[in-house]
Design an enzyme around this catalytic site. Structure first.
Site, short mmCIF file in Angstrom:
data_model
loop_
_atom_site.label_atom_id
_atom_site.label_comp_id
_atom_site.label_asym_id
_atom_site.label_seq_id
_atom_site.Cartn_x
_atom_site.Cartn_y
_atom_site.Cartn_z
N ARG A 250 0.95 -1.22 -0.02
CA ARG A 250 0.03 0.07 0.14
C ARG A 250 1.09 1.35 0.02
O ARG A 250 1.82 1.17 0.63
CB ARG A 250 -1.00 0.11 1.25
CG ARG A 250 -2.10 -0.85 1.02
CD ARG A 250 -3.07 -0.17 0.32
NE ARG A 250 -4.25 -0.94 0.00
CZ ARG A 250 -4.55 -2.10 -0.60
NH1 ARG A 250 -3.83 -2.85 -1.45
NH2 ARG A 250 -5.61 -3.09 -0.47
N GLU A 279 -3.03 7.62 -6.01
CA GLU A 279 -3.02 6.87 -7.24
C GLU A 279 -4.30 7.24 -8.31
O GLU A 279 -5.49 7.46 -7.90
CB GLU A 279 -3.61 5.41 -6.76
CG GLU A 279 -2.41 4.95 -5.97
CD GLU A 279 -2.90 3.42 -5.40
OE1 GLU A 279 -3.72 3.08 -5.42
OE2 GLU A 279 -1.73 2.87 -4.92
N HIS A 298 -1.05 0.14 -9.30
CA HIS A 298 -1.79 -0.65 -8.36
C HIS A 298 -2.60 -1.73 -9.13
O HIS A 298 -3.77 -2.04 -8.77
CB HIS A 298 -2.64 0.17 -7.70
CG HIS A 298 -2.86 -0.59 -6.26
ND1 HIS A 298 -3.44 0.10 -5.23
CD2 HIS A 298 -2.80 -1.96 -5.66
CE1 HIS A 298 -3.71 -0.57 -4.13
NE2 HIS A 298 -3.40 -1.81 -4.40
#
Length: 353
Positions: A250, A279, A298
C-alpha cells in the site's frame, strides 16, 4: 449454524456502481432471502438512502476509488443504523474504519488470499523488469537508439537475499516463487511466529536485521497505524547500499520523497512500485522520471482471475454472515457475539458460535 433462506426475512445488500466482477452479483442473486442494490458512487440522496437501509455493504478496498463520503467511517455508520456487516473488496481495507465498525457492532471481512497469486506474480514482474532493465531496453528499441547490448546490461537475482516485510497469504507465495529463482528468503512479521515463518519458506529475522541483510526488500504488510510511514529516510539509510526496494502493498507505508532521495544519492539502486500515496501518482512525480524505477498503477491484484476470486469471496462471506455463519476472514472477531444479537433482532434465527 446455517439458516434456510425461506426462514429469513429479506435482507438488503448494497454496493456502489464501481466495476466489480459479475460473479458478485450472480452469487448474491442465487440467495432468495437477499436483495442487491447498486448505488451511484457519485450520487448523494439516493446513495445515502440506500446505505441507510442496507444490512450489508460491499465496498472497494481502494481509497482513491471510493468517494470519502461513502467510505466506512464513524460518520457513515451513524447514518446506517441497520448495517450489520461490511465486506472490503480486497486484502486491504483502507476504506473501512474497523475500530469504528467494532464499536457499532458491525462485522468486517476482507478478501485476504483471493488475489494473492496475482500480487505475488506482480512482485516478480517488477523485480525482473528492474534488474533486466526491460523498460530502458524497450524505450531504446522504440526510439532507434539501441546500438549496444552491453549498454543495457542487467543483473541476475539468483543467490541474492530477498527480505519480506510481511509473510501472510501473498508473502508466502512470494517466498515459494523465490525458491525457484534461487533466492535466499528472510522475513519479519510480528503477526507470525518464527516457526510459521520457517514453514512458509523464510528465515525469521528482526526488522533491523532484514534491512541490513536484504539485497531486495519487498513489502507485503497491510497499511495500518503501525506500518504507516515505516519506510522513512532512516529506514532507507539502514538498507544495504545498492539494494532494491519493491512494494505491492500500500502507498503510505513508504515515504515517496525519502525513497526518491535514496535513489538520487545512489544508496539504493532501484525500486519497483505498484502502489502510491495518491493513485494514480502525478505524471511529474520525481519517481516516475527515473529509469531505475519500474512503475505500475496498483494493478498487481487486478487480474481477471484475481478480481473474480475477490468477488466470489466477498459474496460468499456476506451470505455466510447474513445466514449466521462465521466467515473465514473476519477482521474483528470480538464483534461476533454482538453481531449475532443484532442479526437476530432482524428476525434471523441464530445461535452463538
Amino acid at each position: 449454524m446455517s439458516v434456510p433462506a425461506d426462514s429469513r426475512p429479506g435482507l438488503r445488500i448494497a454496493r456502489l456502481d464501481l466495476w466489480i466482477d459479475p460473479a458478485f452479483d450472480a452469487a448474491i442473486g442465487q440467495d432468495a432471502a437477499l436483495s442487491l442494490q447498486v448505488l451511484p458512487a457519485q450520487g448523494e440522496a439516493v446513495t445515502a438512502a440506500g446505505l441507510a437501509g442496507a444490512h450489508a455493504y460491499h465496498v472497494s478496498a481502494a481509497k482513491d476509488e471510493v468517494p470519502a463520503r461513502w467510505q466506512v467511517s464513524a460518520d457513515l455508520l451513524a447514518q446506517c443504523p441497520q448495517l450489520l456487516c461490511v465486506s472490503s473488496g480486497g486484502a486491504g481495507y483502507d476504506t473501512v474504519d474497523v475500530a469504528a465498525c467494532t464499536r457499532a457492532g458491525v462485522a468486517v471481512v476482507n478478501q485476504a488470499g483471493a488475489n494473492a497469486a496475482s500480487v505475488a506474480e506482480m512482485t516478480f514482474a517488477l523485480l525482473l523488469s528492474l534488474v533486466k532493465r526491460l523498460g530502458e531496453s524497450e524505450a531504446a528499441l522504440r526510439a532507434g537508439t539501441a546500438v549496444s547490448r552491453e549498454a543495457l546490461m542487467g543483473h541476475e537475482i539468483e543467490g541474492r537475499v530477498l527480505g519480506l516485510v510481511g509473510i501472510g497469504e501473498i508473502g508466502r507465495k512470494v517466498a515459494r516463487i523465490a525458491a525457484g529463482f534461487g533466492l535466499r528468503v528472510i522475513a519479519c512479521d510480528p503477526l507470525v511466529s518464527p516457526e510459521q515463518i520457517r514453514e512458509r519458506g523464510a528465515e525469521p529475522v528482526s526488522f533491523d536485521a532484514l534491512l541490513a541483510q536484504a539485497d531486495i526488500v519487498s513489502l507485503h504488510c497491510p497499511l495500518d497505524g503501525v506500518t504507516r510511514g515505516m519506510f522513512d529516510a532512516a529506514a532507507f539509510r539502514r538498507m544495504k547500499r545498492g539494494a532494491l526496494f519493491i512494494s505491492t502493498a500500500r502507498g503510505g507505508i513508504h515515504d515517496e520523497d525519502a525513497l526518491l532521495a535514496a535513489l538520487e544519492s545512489g544508496h539504493l539502486s532501484g525500486a519497483g512500485l505498484d502502489v502510491w500515496k495518491v493513485e494514480p501518482p502525478p505524471p511529474r512525480s520525481g519517481l516516475l522520471q527515473r529509469a531505475d524505477v519500474v512503475a505500475a498503477f496498483h494493478t498487481g491484484g487486478v487480474t481477471h482471475e484475481g478480481r473474480r476470486k475477490v468477488a466470489q469471496g466477498s459474496a460468499s462471506q456476506i451470505m455466510d454472515m447474513l445466514a449466521g455463519r462465521k466467515p473465514p476472514r473476519l477482521l474483528n472477531p470480538e464483534v461476533w457475539p454482538r453481531f449475532l444479537q443484532r442479526l437476530s433482532q432482524c428476525g434471523v434465527p441464530v445461535q452463538n458460535s
